[in-house]
Design an enzyme around this catalytic site. Structure first.
Site, PDB file in Angstrom:
ATOM      1  N   GLU A 245      25.717  34.651 -12.318  1.00  9.88           N
ATOM      2  CA  GLU A 245      25.264  35.912 -12.929  1.00  9.88           C
ATOM      3  C   GLU A 245      25.165  36.926 -11.803  1.00  9.88           C
ATOM      4  O   GLU A 245      24.201  36.913 -11.030  1.00  9.88           O
ATOM      5  CB  GLU A 245      23.889  35.707 -13.585  1.00  9.88           C
ATOM      6  N   CYS A 279      20.000  44.178 -12.617  1.00 11.71           N
ATOM      7  CA  CYS A 279      21.450  44.013 -12.810  1.00 11.71           C
ATOM      8  C   CYS A 279      21.922  44.796 -14.029  1.00 11.71           C
ATOM      9  O   CYS A 279      23.094  45.129 -14.130  1.00 11.71           O
ATOM     10  CB  CYS A 279      21.790  42.535 -12.957  1.00 11.71           C
TER      11      CYS A 279
HETATM   12  P1  NAP Z   1      21.878  37.633  -3.053  1.00 11.51           P
HETATM   13  O1  NAP Z   1      21.633  38.205  -1.712  1.00 11.51           O
HETATM   14  O2  NAP Z   1      23.284  37.364  -3.443  1.00 11.51           O
HETATM   15  O3  NAP Z   1      20.994  36.293  -3.124  1.00 11.51           O
HETATM   16  C1  NAP Z   1      20.890  35.516  -4.297  1.00 11.51           C
HETATM   17  C2  NAP Z   1      20.459  34.103  -3.916  1.00 11.51           C
HETATM   18  O4  NAP Z   1      21.518  33.451  -3.207  1.00 11.51           O
HETATM   19  C3  NAP Z   1      19.243  34.078  -2.968  1.00 11.51           C
HETATM   20  O5  NAP Z   1      18.448  32.951  -3.246  1.00 11.51           O
HETATM   21  C4  NAP Z   1      19.913  33.928  -1.609  1.00 11.51           C
HETATM   22  O6  NAP Z   1      19.050  33.401  -0.615  1.00 11.51           O
HETATM   23  C5  NAP Z   1      21.035  32.979  -1.941  1.00 11.51           C
HETATM   24  N1  NAP Z   1      22.131  32.961  -0.977  1.00 11.51           N
HETATM   25  C6  NAP Z   1      22.452  33.882  -0.046  1.00 11.51           C
HETATM   26  N2  NAP Z   1      23.537  33.474   0.663  1.00 11.51           N
HETATM   27  C7  NAP Z   1      23.917  32.287   0.153  1.00 11.51           C
HETATM   28  C8  NAP Z   1      24.973  31.370   0.437  1.00 11.51           C
HETATM   29  N3  NAP Z   1      25.880  31.583   1.395  1.00 11.51           N
HETATM   30  N4  NAP Z   1      25.064  30.240  -0.306  1.00 11.51           N
HETATM   31  C9  NAP Z   1      24.166  29.986  -1.283  1.00 11.51           C
HETATM   32  N5  NAP Z   1      23.147  30.823  -1.596  1.00 11.51           N
HETATM   33  C10 NAP Z   1      23.021  31.954  -0.892  1.00 11.51           C
HETATM   34  O7  NAP Z   1      21.285  38.554  -4.215  1.00 11.51           O
HETATM   35  P2  NAP Z   1      19.889  39.307  -4.255  1.00 11.51           P
HETATM   36  O8  NAP Z   1      19.938  40.416  -3.270  1.00 11.51           O
HETATM   37  O9  NAP Z   1      18.774  38.324  -4.162  1.00 11.51           O
HETATM   38  O10 NAP Z   1      19.886  39.894  -5.744  1.00 11.51           O
HETATM   39  C11 NAP Z   1      20.448  41.119  -6.088  1.00 11.51           C
HETATM   40  C12 NAP Z   1      21.775  40.937  -6.783  1.00 11.51           C
HETATM   41  O11 NAP Z   1      21.572  40.082  -7.904  1.00 11.51           O
HETATM   42  C13 NAP Z   1      22.346  42.221  -7.364  1.00 11.51           C
HETATM   43  O12 NAP Z   1      23.718  42.299  -7.093  1.00 11.51           O
HETATM   44  C14 NAP Z   1      22.106  42.086  -8.868  1.00 11.51           C
HETATM   45  O13 NAP Z   1      22.995  42.814  -9.662  1.00 11.51           O
HETATM   46  C15 NAP Z   1      22.249  40.619  -9.038  1.00 11.51           C
HETATM   47  N6  NAP Z   1      21.570  40.168 -10.262  1.00 11.51           N
HETATM   48  C16 NAP Z   1      22.343  39.802 -11.322  1.00 11.51           C
HETATM   49  C17 NAP Z   1      21.752  39.388 -12.509  1.00 11.51           C
HETATM   50  C18 NAP Z   1      22.598  38.960 -13.679  1.00 11.51           C
HETATM   51  O14 NAP Z   1      22.045  38.384 -14.608  1.00 11.51           O
HETATM   52  N7  NAP Z   1      23.895  39.206 -13.695  1.00 11.51           N
HETATM   53  C19 NAP Z   1      20.359  39.362 -12.621  1.00 11.51           C
HETATM   54  C20 NAP Z   1      19.591  39.743 -11.522  1.00 11.51           C
HETATM   55  C21 NAP Z   1      20.217  40.142 -10.333  1.00 11.51           C
HETATM   56  P3  NAP Z   1      18.360  34.374   0.492  1.00 11.51           P
HETATM   57  O15 NAP Z   1      17.472  35.288  -0.269  1.00 11.51           O
HETATM   58  O16 NAP Z   1      17.645  33.433   1.373  1.00 11.51           O
HETATM   59  O17 NAP Z   1      19.482  35.101   1.188  1.00 11.51           O
END
Ligand code: NAP
Length: 495
Positions: A245, A279
């Site tokens: 997502e 999102c």
């Molecule tokens: P993110 O930086 O991509 O992180 C998401 C999760 O993945 C965190 O737990 C992060 O850990 C982990 N992660 C980071 N690098 C990784 C890797 N190489 N391998 C595995 N896991 C890894 O996203 P965010 O900044 O937390 O969230 C914002 C984004 O989420 C936005 O783009 C938003 O649109 C999207 N979002 C989408 C939805 C939907 O339903 N489509 C809902 C909510 C949010 P760390 O925090 O430790 O880096």
């Protein structure tokens, strides 16, 4: 806070901790353990070892434990609201709504306890049957973001556990505390040791290891498209199933016959809920040219009344961290140097006392007619919206679809033909017509294009955690002699 591995709350094996900063004050509020690869490996092995017993437990029992978790959360909900306010910077009302959502999702999903059905079909021959039997994948890794840190944890844990999978949860490093609080309620409700494990630590350090681990069968991640793409590559090592997502860039179309009051009220929510860090946030405003000036004037007036600051007493809180605040400043500067005009906000507000070091940004509108500008193409993820006028509905649909993301979209009109047309012409996973979101537990939250794959919510979302096995059964009573069978089977094919 601690890690949960095999039912035991532990420190990281390295002893290393990371500071958690309160985004409203810029000050340290807690620290959390940085799990090592050894810790992660132990958590995954614990989940693998616990799988068989959990899967063999009656689904009624799994549902009972999960429902009990929802009651425990409900009974102590104020604690979770407080964590969300301090950890994420959500205004009190939004924290309350998020906890409502957590309870609703757990109750909704746990209600599927005896409702998963398979198929019983005729087999290929007489006295033969074919069963399509739905079984859990095994070890699920759940990776959650910081923007709805409690709701995303509930939305992943409950369907994964209900269907008999075991889980290793790694929450965002910006919001580990709400995840720990929820996991503690799940264990108090009776989730057996090893069935649910919690590891915290930087995704950049342990993420690749966790998703490519050979004992992991499914990775369910909500986060950015960039991280999702990286996970997709790494998960291929083990062909793990993916639920991704990812990012959004919702268009918000207001047509000339729309109820303007309703559209403005919805936009205030759709753009500035969670300081635009959602999102499904409206990121691009397309308003009919006949009403554009009137609409923008009314929007500016409404925004002038919006209070930004202390999340306990304001309408909008801070951004999640300093990096996010710097991004907003940079996006505004970049938009202005590329032809955009700031018509509201655009600055970091000057707040007093302990909030002076918080990561706040003003609600901001930037006008720009350039559809290809960064403002209209990149996910902003903050309280900044790009706006422009349009005069033809086909042009509005075309511009709305002109995005690499395809999660949510909004349409305001009372013209039934436009509404019916939009069902096919707007290519997004969610379309809100004359109403706000967010998505409901019984809706299937999913997106087109780089927003990811699979989805969450509804029966469809539960079934993402189940694999279909085909079982062919011959129940013939005929006492076949072994020689006859061999003759039958080994008979040379005709022709
Ligand atoms: P993110 O930086 O991509 O992180 C998401 C999760 O993945 C965190 O737990 C992060 O850990 C982990 N992660 C980071 N690098 C990784 C890797 N190489 N391998 C595995 N896991 C890894 O996203 P965010 O900044 O937390 O969230 C914002 C984004 O989420 C936005 O783009 C938003 O649109 C999207 N979002 C989408 C939805 C939907 O339903 N489509 C809902 C909510 C949010 P760390 O925090 O430790 O880096």
């Amino acid at each position: 806070m601690k890690l949960l591995i095999e039912g035991e709350w532990r420190e990281s094996s390295s002893g290393l901790m990371q500071d958690k900063i309160n985004p409203s004050t810029g000050e340290k509020m807690a620290e959390f353990p940085l799990a090592t690869k050894d810790d992660v490996g132990m958590a995954i092995s614990a989940a693998a070892d616990a799988f068989e017993n959990w899967y063999y437990a009656a689904s009624k029992e799994r549902g009972r434990i999960l429902f009990k978790a929802s009651l425990l959360i409900e009974g102590r909900r104020k604690e979770l609201e407080d964590i969300l306010i301090s950890e994420n910077g959500k205004p009190s009302l939004e924290a309350k709504e998020e906890v409502d959502g957590v309870i609703d999702q757990i109750k909704y999903y746990s209600g599927f306890e005896r409702k998963i059905s398979g198929d019983l079909l005729e087999g290929p021959g007489s006295e033969e049957k074919l069963f399509l039997h739905k079984v859990p994948y095994g070890v699920v890794v759940a990776l959650t973001p910081w923007n709805f840190p409690a709701a995303m944890v509930a939305r992943k844990l409950t369907p994964a556990l209900l269907t008999g999978n075991t889980v290793v949860l790694k929450p965002s490093s910006d919001t580990p505390l709400s995840a720990e609080w929820i996991v503690r309620r799940f264990t108090e409700a009776g989730i057996p040791n090893g069935v649910l494990n919690l590891v915290t630590g930087k995704g950049s350090e342990i993420g690749d290891y966790i998703v490519s681990h050979k004992k992991v069968s499914l990775v369910s991640m909500t986060g950015s498209t960039e991280t999702g793409q990286r996970i997709m590559k790494n998960a291929s090592a083990n062909m793990a199933k993916l639920i991704l997502e990812l990012g959004g860039k919702a268009p918000f179309i207001v047509w000339k016959d729309a109820d303007i009051k309703n559209a403005i009220k919805t936009l205030l929510w759709a753009k500035f809920w969670n300081a635009g860090q959602s999102c499904i946030a409206a990121e691009r405003l397309y308003v009919h040219s006949d009403i554009y000036s009137n609409f923008i004037n009314k929007l500016q007036h409404a925004l002038s009344k919006m209070k930004v600051g202390d999340p306990r007493t304001s309408d909008m809180g801070p951004l999640i961290n300093k990096g996010a605040l710097n991004n907003m400043k940079e996006i505004v500067q970049d938009s202005v140097s590329n032809g955009g005009k700031v018509i509201f906000g655009g600055e970091q507000p000057e707040l007093k006392g302990k909030f002076s070091k918080g990561f706040f940004f003003e609600p901001t509108i930037i006008e720009n007619s350039d559809q290809k500008s960064r403002l209209f193409q990149e996910e902003i993820f903050g309280p900044v919206i790009g706006s422009t006028s349009v005069s033809d509905i086909e042009e509005a649909f075309e511009k709305a679809n002109d995005s690499k993301y395809g999660l949510a979209s909004y349409l305001f009109t009372n013209d039934n033909r436009i509404i019916m047309d939009s069902f096919d012409k707007i290519r997004f996973g969610e379309l809100y017509v004359n109403m706000p979101g967010p998505e409901a537990s019984n809706g299937y939250h999913t997106g087109f294009r780089l927003t990811g794959q699979a989805g969450e919510g509804s029966t469809h979302g539960i079934e993402e955690y189940l694999k279909i096995k085909n079982i062919y059964v011959n129940y013939s009573r005929k006492d076949l002699e072994i020689e006859t069978v061999r003759e039958e089977i080994l008979k040379p094919s005709q022709g």
